[in-house]
Write a protein that holds these residues in place. Structure first.
Motif, PDB file in Angstrom:
ATOM      1  N   TYR A  77       0.859  -1.201   0.000  1.00  0.00           N
ATOM      2  CA  TYR A  77       0.000   0.000   0.000  1.00  0.00           C
ATOM      3  C   TYR A  77       0.893   1.248   0.000  1.00  0.00           C
ATOM      4  CZ  TYR A  77      -2.815  -3.951   1.323  1.00  0.00           C
ATOM      5  OH  TYR A  77      -3.378  -5.192   1.342  1.00  0.00           O
ATOM      6  N   PHE A  78       0.806   2.075   1.064  1.00  0.00           N
ATOM      7  CA  PHE A  78       1.813   3.114   1.245  1.00  0.00           C
ATOM      8  C   PHE A  78       2.522   2.824   2.551  1.00  0.00           C
ATOM      9  CE2 PHE A  78      -0.905   5.713  -1.670  1.00  0.00           C
ATOM     10  CZ  PHE A  78       0.045   5.792  -2.673  1.00  0.00           C
ATOM     11  N   ALA A  79       3.824   2.540   2.470  1.00  0.00           N
ATOM     12  CA  ALA A  79       4.586   2.254   3.682  1.00  0.00           C
ATOM     13  C   ALA A  79       4.668   3.531   4.517  1.00  0.00           C
ATOM     14  CB  ALA A  79       5.973   1.765   3.305  1.00  0.00           C
ATOM     15  N   THR A 137      -8.501  10.972   9.042  1.00  0.00           N
ATOM     16  CA  THR A 137      -8.000  10.310   7.832  1.00  0.00           C
ATOM     17  C   THR A 137      -8.272  11.179   6.601  1.00  0.00           C
ATOM     18  OG1 THR A 137     -10.131   9.267   7.498  1.00  0.00           O
ATOM     19  CG2 THR A 137      -8.502   7.995   8.752  1.00  0.00           C
ATOM     20  N   ALA A 138      -7.660  10.800   5.498  1.00  0.00           N
ATOM     21  CA  ALA A 138      -7.928  11.505   4.238  1.00  0.00           C
ATOM     22  C   ALA A 138      -9.372  11.273   3.803  1.00  0.00           C
ATOM     23  CB  ALA A 138      -6.974  11.037   3.160  1.00  0.00           C
ATOM     24  N   SER A 139      -9.916  10.117   4.162  1.00  0.00           N
ATOM     25  CA  SER A 139     -11.326   9.869   3.812  1.00  0.00           C
ATOM     26  C   SER A 139     -12.212  10.944   4.433  1.00  0.00           C
ATOM     27  CB  SER A 139     -11.758   8.484   4.312  1.00  0.00           C
ATOM     28  OG  SER A 139     -10.927   7.481   3.797  1.00  0.00           O
ATOM     29  N   THR A 140     -11.958  11.269   5.706  1.00  0.00           N
ATOM     30  CA  THR A 140     -12.756  12.311   6.373  1.00  0.00           C
ATOM     31  C   THR A 140     -12.435  13.686   5.804  1.00  0.00           C
ATOM     32  OG1 THR A 140     -12.730  10.989   8.387  1.00  0.00           O
ATOM     33  CG2 THR A 140     -13.367  13.295   8.624  1.00  0.00           C
ATOM     34  N   ALA A 207      -8.731  16.552  -7.807  1.00  0.00           N
ATOM     35  CA  ALA A 207      -7.503  16.189  -8.528  1.00  0.00           C
ATOM     36  C   ALA A 207      -6.613  15.445  -7.545  1.00  0.00           C
ATOM     37  CB  ALA A 207      -6.810  17.449  -9.025  1.00  0.00           C
ATOM     38  N   THR A 208      -5.905  14.443  -8.054  1.00  0.00           N
ATOM     39  CA  THR A 208      -5.023  13.671  -7.167  1.00  0.00           C
ATOM     40  C   THR A 208      -3.565  13.901  -7.548  1.00  0.00           C
ATOM     41  OG1 THR A 208      -6.765  11.994  -7.128  1.00  0.00           O
ATOM     42  CG2 THR A 208      -4.657  11.388  -6.142  1.00  0.00           C
ATOM     43  N   VAL A 209      -2.772  14.228  -6.549  1.00  0.00           N
ATOM     44  CA  VAL A 209      -1.322  14.332  -6.731  1.00  0.00           C
ATOM     45  C   VAL A 209      -0.730  13.125  -6.003  1.00  0.00           C
ATOM     46  CG1 VAL A 209       0.741  15.683  -6.186  1.00  0.00           C
ATOM     47  CG2 VAL A 209      -1.345  16.848  -6.930  1.00  0.00           C
ATOM     48  N   GLY A 210      -0.434  12.085  -6.787  1.00  0.00           N
ATOM     49  CA  GLY A 210       0.034  10.833  -6.189  1.00  0.00           C
ATOM     50  C   GLY A 210      -1.120   9.859  -6.034  1.00  0.00           C
ATOM     51  N   THR A 211      -1.582   9.295  -7.162  1.00  0.00           N
ATOM     52  CA  THR A 211      -2.739   8.388  -7.088  1.00  0.00           C
ATOM     53  C   THR A 211      -2.343   7.092  -6.365  1.00  0.00           C
ATOM     54  OG1 THR A 211      -2.199   7.525  -9.274  1.00  0.00           O
ATOM     55  CG2 THR A 211      -3.846   9.284  -9.175  1.00  0.00           C
ATOM     56  N   THR A 212      -3.367   6.399  -5.877  1.00  0.00           N
ATOM     57  CA  THR A 212      -3.127   5.254  -5.008  1.00  0.00           C
ATOM     58  C   THR A 212      -2.390   4.123  -5.727  1.00  0.00           C
ATOM     59  OG1 THR A 212      -5.155   5.889  -3.921  1.00  0.00           O
ATOM     60  CG2 THR A 212      -4.294   3.707  -3.388  1.00  0.00           C
ATOM     61  N   ALA A 213      -2.759   3.840  -6.971  1.00  0.00           N
ATOM     62  CA  ALA A 213      -2.134   2.707  -7.656  1.00  0.00           C
ATOM     63  C   ALA A 213      -0.758   3.087  -8.214  1.00  0.00           C
ATOM     64  CB  ALA A 213      -3.048   2.210  -8.773  1.00  0.00           C
ATOM     65  N   ALA A 238      -3.581  14.968  -2.005  1.00  0.00           N
ATOM     66  CA  ALA A 238      -2.142  14.649  -2.058  1.00  0.00           C
ATOM     67  C   ALA A 238      -1.801  13.871  -0.791  1.00  0.00           C
ATOM     68  CB  ALA A 238      -1.321  15.918  -2.177  1.00  0.00           C
ATOM     69  N   SER A 239      -2.678  12.944  -0.453  1.00  0.00           N
ATOM     70  CA  SER A 239      -2.550  12.222   0.819  1.00  0.00           C
ATOM     71  C   SER A 239      -1.176  11.611   0.973  1.00  0.00           C
ATOM     72  CB  SER A 239      -3.578  11.091   0.890  1.00  0.00           C
ATOM     73  OG  SER A 239      -4.844  11.624   0.857  1.00  0.00           O
ATOM     74  N   TYR A 240      -0.718  10.948  -0.088  1.00  0.00           N
ATOM     75  CA  TYR A 240       0.602  10.308  -0.017  1.00  0.00           C
ATOM     76  C   TYR A 240       1.711  11.266  -0.460  1.00  0.00           C
ATOM     77  CZ  TYR A 240       4.420   7.916  -2.509  1.00  0.00           C
ATOM     78  OH  TYR A 240       5.632   7.571  -3.030  1.00  0.00           O
ATOM     79  N   ALA A 267      -0.151  13.352   7.133  1.00  0.00           N
ATOM     80  CA  ALA A 267       1.130  13.258   7.850  1.00  0.00           C
ATOM     81  C   ALA A 267       1.382  11.803   8.240  1.00  0.00           C
ATOM     82  CB  ALA A 267       1.109  14.150   9.077  1.00  0.00           C
ATOM     83  N   HIS A 268       0.297  11.030   8.352  1.00  0.00           N
ATOM     84  CA  HIS A 268       0.470   9.627   8.748  1.00  0.00           C
ATOM     85  C   HIS A 268       0.804   8.712   7.566  1.00  0.00           C
ATOM     86  CE1 HIS A 268      -4.128   9.368   8.242  1.00  0.00           C
ATOM     87  NE2 HIS A 268      -3.671   8.477   7.390  1.00  0.00           N
ATOM     88  N   LYS A 269       1.087   9.290   6.416  1.00  0.00           N
ATOM     89  CA  LYS A 269       1.571   8.424   5.337  1.00  0.00           C
ATOM     90  C   LYS A 269       3.093   8.518   5.212  1.00  0.00           C
ATOM     91  CE  LYS A 269      -2.135   7.128   2.223  1.00  0.00           C
ATOM     92  NZ  LYS A 269      -3.327   7.382   3.055  1.00  0.00           N
ATOM     93  N   TRP A 270       3.628   9.693   4.910  1.00  0.00           N
ATOM     94  CA  TRP A 270       5.047   9.728   4.542  1.00  0.00           C
ATOM     95  C   TRP A 270       5.790  10.801   5.345  1.00  0.00           C
ATOM     96  CZ3 TRP A 270       6.783  10.438  -1.302  1.00  0.00           C
ATOM     97  CH2 TRP A 270       8.011   9.790  -1.492  1.00  0.00           C
TER      98      TRP A 270
HETATM   99  C1  LIG Z   1      -4.640   9.091  -2.758  1.00  0.00           C
HETATM  100  C2  LIG Z   1      -5.312   8.604  -1.504  1.00  0.00           C
HETATM  101  N1  LIG Z   1      -6.327   9.301  -0.983  1.00  0.00           N
HETATM  102  C3  LIG Z   1      -6.971   8.893   0.120  1.00  0.00           C
HETATM  103  C4  LIG Z   1      -6.597   7.752   0.788  1.00  0.00           C
HETATM  104  C5  LIG Z   1      -7.333   7.338   2.030  1.00  0.00           C
HETATM  105  O1  LIG Z   1      -6.516   7.575   3.147  1.00  0.00           O
HETATM  106  P1  LIG Z   1      -7.081   7.359   4.622  1.00  0.00           P
HETATM  107  O2  LIG Z   1      -6.745   5.948   4.980  1.00  0.00           O
HETATM  108  O3  LIG Z   1      -6.276   8.349   5.446  1.00  0.00           O
HETATM  109  O4  LIG Z   1      -8.522   7.640   4.635  1.00  0.00           O
HETATM  110  C6  LIG Z   1      -5.548   6.975   0.282  1.00  0.00           C
HETATM  111  C7  LIG Z   1      -5.133   5.749   0.959  1.00  0.00           C
HETATM  112  O5  LIG Z   1      -4.139   5.147   0.664  1.00  0.00           O
HETATM  113  C8  LIG Z   1      -4.903   7.408  -0.897  1.00  0.00           C
HETATM  114  O6  LIG Z   1      -3.919   6.684  -1.463  1.00  0.00           O
END
Ligand SMILES: Cc1ncc(COP(=O)(O)O)c(C=O)c1O
Length: 440
Positions: A77-79, A137-140, A207-213, A238-240, A267-270
């Motif tokens: 995922y994201f270390a 979380t980024a979801s919230t 817009a996403t800066v650093g998509t999940t995949a 830009a969560s990650y 901040a809890h990602k990287w």
């Molecule tokens: C781009 C991106 N946004 C949002 C999230 C969701 O993060 P969270 O677990 O903090 O809700 C993730 C999770 O990996 C992510 O990669």
């Protein structure tokens, strides 16, 4: 009875010893579903037990069921890393146990939160003067931004790319809003021309800066143009990758982000900080306040105080002292320490990418923007899925997968502060060994 000094020393010793030896443990928990629960009593004890019993069961019962995110060969995922200053600050935050429902119930936590968000904004090269607060979380954070956007625009359409995180789908479902997913280009970036065509109906474009995949970076300047033309809210996820902006050489990825209405960086990602600590900034705090402020009689205080209560800018009323751990991280690592962490992760990922690229029978599946490498064995999805299962079952490394262009790909994400060149080498050796074993 628990004695804070004696038991505290034992707990800290446990933490220090764990971090010293975590690299010797299997990364992925080697248990079956239900196994840990079956080892635990059905009911809480009648009489209190000594804290030492908790530590003992942590070792004997729970530890086998822990997937070790602090392991140097955690690559899924994201270390992430929980660094020592943040570990200690979490202990102190729990000791103070402040709950910032209002400014007056925790002035220090409220004001420190503002300060650390300002500090971090400056470290990441963001505009001065944005309002920042911390969500879990980024979801919230993204959910809150969408709610503010709906309030501000009166529209009900969310637009994002097909590579946006599933938290956007979830927010749309929870809010009963429409969702339009824009197709991506060859390298997994949102198509700006397609975005422009739909933006005039949109409450918010994400817009996403650093998509999940693939960790691709959407063309934020063009998306910002479309939003400005149509009056749509621009939220940047830009969560990650946001943390990488502490290094000026990666700021290309934040071009146009200064025009966003809101931005989330975890901040809890990287950023060396344990979950949960999601940083949410906005250039439009009044819109957030209009969306979220709801003060019942029992919480009324003088107006000057009201405006400072961060519970008026997001969904939660009770807010814990998350700023303390981020403050400790920023002070104890400094800009230089954060930069070193990002640069080391990216250099290790680049090394791994070179090995994959040079090896016949393997292929890279996406351009590497930061510290994540997407790759696969040439051949079927099944072959790659079998390899993932086998290599993770070995316990030496833990990696995850994604689907890109309809194909199953493997993902190696570097982000653990303890990861060294030797760990990357062992990951590559484990993958090659398992691939050879499966072929045989
Ligand atoms: C781009 C991106 N946004 C949002 C999230 C969701 O993060 P969270 O677990 O903090 O809700 C993730 C999770 O990996 C992510 O990669």
């Amino acid at each position: 009875m628990t004695d804070l000094r004696t038991d505290g020393r034992a707990a800290l010793e446990w933490a220090a010893r764990y971090l010293e030896r975590v690299g010797e443990l299997p990364v992925l928990a080697q248990v079956r579903p239900g196994e840990i629960r079956a080892r635990l009593p059905a009911n809480a004890p009648e009489e209190g037990e000594p804290f030492a019993a908790v530590l003992q069961d942590l070792d004997e019962v729970l530890l086998p069921g822990v997937t070790h995110w602090q392991h140097p060969r955690y690559f899924a995922y994201f270390a992430t890393s929980s660094s020592e200053p943040a570990i200690l600050a979490e202990l102190l935050a729990a000791t103070l146990n402040t709950v910032a429902i209002l400014w007056r119930t925790s002035p220090a936590s409220t004001e420190l939160e503002g300060v650390v968000l300002d500090w971090t904004a400056a470290l990441l090269g963001l505009p001065r003067g944005w309002h920042g607060h911390i969500e879990d979380t980024a979801s919230t954070s993204t959910l809150a931004a969408i709610i503010a956007a709906r309030e501000a625009t009166g529209r009900d359409l969310i637009v994002c790319s097909e590579q946006a995180h599933s938290s956007v789908d979830k927010a749309a479902r929870m809010l009963g809003m429409r969702l339009h997913k824009v197709a991506c280009d060859r390298v997994f970036r949102m198509r700006a021309d397609d975005t422009a065509r739909i933006a005039d109906e949109a409450a918010v474009v994400i817009a996403t800066v650093g998509t999940t995949a693939a960790t691709s970076v959407d063309p934020v300047p063009q998306i910002a143009d479309a939003c400005a033309r149509c009056g749509a809210w621009l939220h940047v996820d830009a969560s990650y990758a946001g943390a990488a902006m502490v290094c000026p050489e990666h700021r290309w990825a934040f071009e146009g982000v200064d025009r966003a209405d809101s931005l989330v960086v975890n901040a809890h990602k990287w950023m060396l900080t344990p979950a949960d600590c999601s940083l949410l900034w906005t250039a439009r705090p009044d819109d957030f306040r209009r969306a979220f402020s709801l003060i019942p009689d029992y919480l009324r205080t003088p107006d000057a105080e009201d405006a400072l209560s961060l519970s008026e800018y997001g969904p939660a009323l009770g807010r814990r002292f998350r700023a303390l751990k981020l403050w400790a991280v920023l002070r104890c690592h400094g800009r230089r320490g954060l930069q070193q962490h990002i640069r080391s992760g990216i250099a290790l990922a680049a090394r791994f990418e070179q090995w994959v690229d040079a090896e016949p029978g393997w292929e890279l599946c996406a351009p590497r923007c930061f510290s994540v490498v997407c790759f696969r064995l040439q051949g079927s999805d099944e072959r790659n899925s079998d390899l993932l299962q086998a290599v993770n079952a070995g316990g030496e490394i833990f990696i995850s997968h994604a689907v890109l262009n309809g194909r199953y790909v493997l993902r190696l994400a570097v982000g653990q502060m303890r990861t060294t060149h030797e760990d990357i080498r062992r990951a590559w050796e484990a993958l090659r060994r398992q691939a050879a074993a499966l072929a045989a």
